[in-house]
Design an enzyme around this catalytic site. Structure first.
Site, PDB file in Angstrom:
ATOM      1  N   LYS A 100      26.046  45.115  39.191  1.00 59.60           N
ATOM      2  CA  LYS A 100      27.101  44.946  38.202  1.00 59.60           C
ATOM      3  C   LYS A 100      26.434  44.690  36.854  1.00 59.60           C
ATOM      4  O   LYS A 100      25.814  43.642  36.653  1.00 59.60           O
ATOM      5  CB  LYS A 100      28.017  43.775  38.565  1.00 59.60           C
ATOM      6  CG  LYS A 100      29.101  43.516  37.515  1.00 59.60           C
ATOM      7  CD  LYS A 100      29.901  42.263  37.824  1.00 59.60           C
ATOM      8  CE  LYS A 100      30.857  41.951  36.688  1.00 59.60           C
ATOM      9  NZ  LYS A 100      31.592  40.681  36.877  1.00 59.60           N
ATOM     10  N   GLY A 161      37.775  34.560  32.753  1.00 61.14           N
ATOM     11  CA  GLY A 161      38.235  33.203  32.984  1.00 61.14           C
ATOM     12  C   GLY A 161      39.474  32.785  32.218  1.00 61.14           C
ATOM     13  O   GLY A 161      39.892  31.634  32.291  1.00 61.14           O
ATOM     14  N   ALA A 187      38.013  40.763  35.660  1.00 62.98           N
ATOM     15  CA  ALA A 187      38.189  39.654  34.701  1.00 62.98           C
ATOM     16  C   ALA A 187      39.619  39.544  34.186  1.00 62.98           C
ATOM     17  O   ALA A 187      40.292  40.542  33.926  1.00 62.98           O
ATOM     18  CB  ALA A 187      37.247  39.766  33.516  1.00 62.98           C
ATOM     19  N   GLY A 188      40.066  38.294  34.090  1.00 66.61           N
ATOM     20  CA  GLY A 188      41.329  37.969  33.441  1.00 66.61           C
ATOM     21  C   GLY A 188      42.511  37.753  34.354  1.00 66.61           C
ATOM     22  O   GLY A 188      43.515  37.182  33.941  1.00 66.61           O
ATOM     23  N   ASN A 209      37.271  36.255  40.526  1.00 66.45           N
ATOM     24  CA  ASN A 209      36.410  35.094  40.673  1.00 66.45           C
ATOM     25  C   ASN A 209      37.145  33.804  40.286  1.00 66.45           C
ATOM     26  O   ASN A 209      37.553  33.014  41.134  1.00 66.45           O
ATOM     27  CB  ASN A 209      35.128  35.269  39.868  1.00 66.45           C
ATOM     28  CG  ASN A 209      34.078  34.200  40.158  1.00 66.45           C
ATOM     29  OD1 ASN A 209      32.951  34.293  39.703  1.00 66.45           O
ATOM     30  ND2 ASN A 209      34.401  33.168  40.909  1.00 66.45           N
ATOM     31  N   SER A 210      37.380  33.624  38.993  1.00 59.73           N
ATOM     32  CA  SER A 210      37.957  32.352  38.526  1.00 59.73           C
ATOM     33  C   SER A 210      39.286  32.029  39.190  1.00 59.73           C
ATOM     34  O   SER A 210      39.557  30.859  39.513  1.00 59.73           O
ATOM     35  CB  SER A 210      38.150  32.390  37.001  1.00 59.73           C
ATOM     36  OG  SER A 210      36.923  32.549  36.342  1.00 59.73           O
TER      37      SER A 210
END
Length: 261
Positions: A100, A161, A187-188, A209-210
């Site tokens: 990545k 995040g 992301a997001g 992830n987050s």
């Protein structure tokens, strides 16, 4: 439905949920979330390949999990040269062809650098990596990355995040319509419903992830995202009804409402 596989490089996967491993309270919590998610591709930063400090090593325990393909990432790289070097070290340690590419020189907003990302992707694809670049939701850049040999493109839904969801959905539509490689939102995203919406839109997968790591119950949230991704993909394959500007009755009026003559 017939087998619906995610093709990346020369590999195929049944899961369309990719999971990141940062921000978890501890390694045990992260491992439980990975297991609950059913994810087959897990990304881990090179700086967490730390065999000399087991408390800071994620590569060791992840590499012992069955059915997991590791995708090292170049998080922390500030330019193409740093990302290329990190990718080469990661492949030497892990043996994984996946990388990545993640280059965000400004720690305040963590937005990906499009110029350095393209340069790194060009070099790494030529070296035989399956390059998965984290990128702005830019349709022109997506085609450039595809042209240099990336295995997928991974435009952001919103800043890393932030939990702001699919703020880039209109650009994602254009990228999907013109892409010949899988488009993966990275992301997001904050909620499983947003992951389902991304798959309904036509994205091939999502990387989370987050939203999992920061949940009150990370393993339960990982399982919820797995279900949402499956539902979103099934809806996409089934074909969503078209949007209409006006109402359209599902049951037209019939003669039973007319008075008898």
């Amino acid at each position: 439905m017939s087998a619906d596989l995610l093709q990346l490089g020369d590999r195929t996967f049944t899961s369309r949920l990719l999971l990141g491993t940062g921000k978890f309270s501890d390694a045990a919590t992260m491992l439980r979330a990975v297991e609950a998610s059913g994810a087959q591709i897990v990304t881990v930063a090179l700086r967490r390949f730390n065999r000399e400090r087991p408390s800071d090593d994620l590569f060791g325990p992840l590499s012992q999990m069955k059915g997991i393909t590791l995708m090292p990432n170049t998080s922390g790289a500030r330019d193409a040269a740093e990302a290329i070097r990190a990718a080469q070290i990661a492949r030497e340690i892990s043996g994984s062809p996946f990388i990545k590419v993640e280059i965000h020189p400004n720690p305040q907003h963590l937005l990906p650098d499009p110029i350095e990302t393209l340069e790194a992707a060009k070099v790494l694809a030529a070296e035989g990596f399956f390059v998965m670049p984290y990128m702005p939701a830019d349709p022109v850049l997506a085609k450039r990355l595809e042209d240099v040999g990336c295995a997928s493109v991974m435009p952001l839904g919103a800043p890393i995040g932030s939990g702001q969801g699919l703020g880039t959905s209109e650009m994602l539509r254009i990228i999907i319509e013109n892409s010949r490689v899988p488009v993966i939102v990275d992301a997001g995203l904050r909620s499983p419903s947003e992951a389902a919406a991304a798959l309904e839109l036509g994205c091939a997968a999502v990387l989370i992830n987050s939203a999992v790591a920061a949940a009150e119950k990370p393993a339960d949230m990982a399982a919820a995202f797995a279900q949402a991704v499956q539902a979103g993909r099934a809806a996409y394959r089934a074909g969503l009804m078209p949007r209409r500007a006006a109402a359209n009755a599902t049951s037209p009026l019939t003669s039973f409402l007319k008075p008898e003559t």
